[in-house]
Design a protein around this motif. Sequence first.
Motif, short mmCIF file in Angstrom:
data_model
loop_
_atom_site.label_atom_id
_atom_site.label_comp_id
_atom_site.label_asym_id
_atom_site.label_seq_id
_atom_site.Cartn_x
_atom_site.Cartn_y
_atom_site.Cartn_z
N TYR A 228 0.86 -1.18 0.00
CA TYR A 228 0.00 0.00 0.00
C TYR A 228 0.90 1.23 0.00
CZ TYR A 228 -3.51 -3.39 1.39
OH TYR A 228 -4.35 -4.47 1.42
N ILE A 229 0.91 1.95 -1.11
CA ILE A 229 1.75 3.15 -1.21
C ILE A 229 0.89 4.36 -0.87
CG2 ILE A 229 3.18 4.61 -2.67
CD1 ILE A 229 3.91 2.19 -4.31
N THR A 230 1.37 5.13 0.09
CA THR A 230 0.69 6.34 0.53
C THR A 230 0.59 7.33 -0.61
OG1 THR A 230 1.54 6.00 2.75
CG2 THR A 230 0.86 8.23 2.19
N GLY A 231 -0.49 8.11 -0.61
CA GLY A 231 -0.71 9.11 -1.64
C GLY A 231 0.51 9.99 -1.86
N GLN A 232 0.87 10.16 -3.13
CA GLN A 232 2.04 10.96 -3.49
C GLN A 232 1.60 12.22 -4.22
OE1 GLN A 232 5.44 10.22 -2.64
NE2 GLN A 232 4.12 9.03 -1.28
N LEU A 233 2.29 13.28 -3.88
CA LEU A 233 2.07 14.59 -4.50
C LEU A 233 3.12 14.79 -5.59
CD1 LEU A 233 1.58 16.72 -1.27
CD2 LEU A 233 -0.20 15.98 -2.88
N PRO A 234 2.95 15.81 -6.41
CA PRO A 234 3.93 16.10 -7.46
C PRO A 234 5.13 16.89 -6.95
CG PRO A 234 2.07 17.58 -7.66
CD PRO A 234 1.74 16.62 -6.56
N ALA A 235 5.72 16.43 -5.86
CA ALA A 235 6.90 17.08 -5.29
C ALA A 235 8.15 16.42 -5.86
CB ALA A 235 6.88 16.95 -3.77
N ASP A 236 9.13 17.23 -6.17
CA ASP A 236 10.40 16.71 -6.70
C ASP A 236 11.17 16.07 -5.55
OD1 ASP A 236 12.97 16.29 -7.67
OD2 ASP A 236 13.01 18.16 -8.80
N PRO A 237 11.40 14.76 -5.59
CA PRO A 237 12.09 14.09 -4.49
C PRO A 237 13.55 14.52 -4.35
CG PRO A 237 11.81 12.59 -6.31
CD PRO A 237 11.06 13.84 -6.67
N ASP A 238 14.10 15.10 -5.40
CA ASP A 238 15.49 15.55 -5.37
C ASP A 238 15.63 17.01 -4.97
OD1 ASP A 238 16.36 12.98 -6.24
OD2 ASP A 238 15.79 13.54 -8.28
#
Length: 133
Positions: free
Chosen positions: A31-41
């Motif tokens: 179950y992957i938690t909701g992800q936003l369009p944030a740049d992980p880098d």
Amino acid sequence: MPLKHLNAPDAAPAPPGARYSHAVQAGPFLYITGQLPADPDDLAAPLPADIGAQTHLVFKNLERIAAHAGYSLADTAFARVYLTDFKTDFPGMNEVYKVYYPDDARLPGRTTVGVTALARDARVEIDLVLYRD
């Protein structure tokens, strides 16, 4: 089988002021938690304005978390998509979604809903349930 809580600080954006795991594995399910369009880098980077660019960035984060746990997007059983402007953004999000799930014979289940707001004023957020036997 016990739950396995996974955090991928080198793979995905840190939770924005909330407390949660990036993913939780329960047996063969992830179950992957909701992800936003944030740049992980670059967490300080502004979010892209375009729904297509935002959706690609969300999938980049989902892919990185899945890979960290030993899964891939091909293992997706179900997706939940949240849009802040459903009427305007659904077509653009859906076009990008097709890039990540191109096989009509293996489409995951999906719910797409309109919401009033998302963290960081994002236009899209997606969470996934993956399965691998």
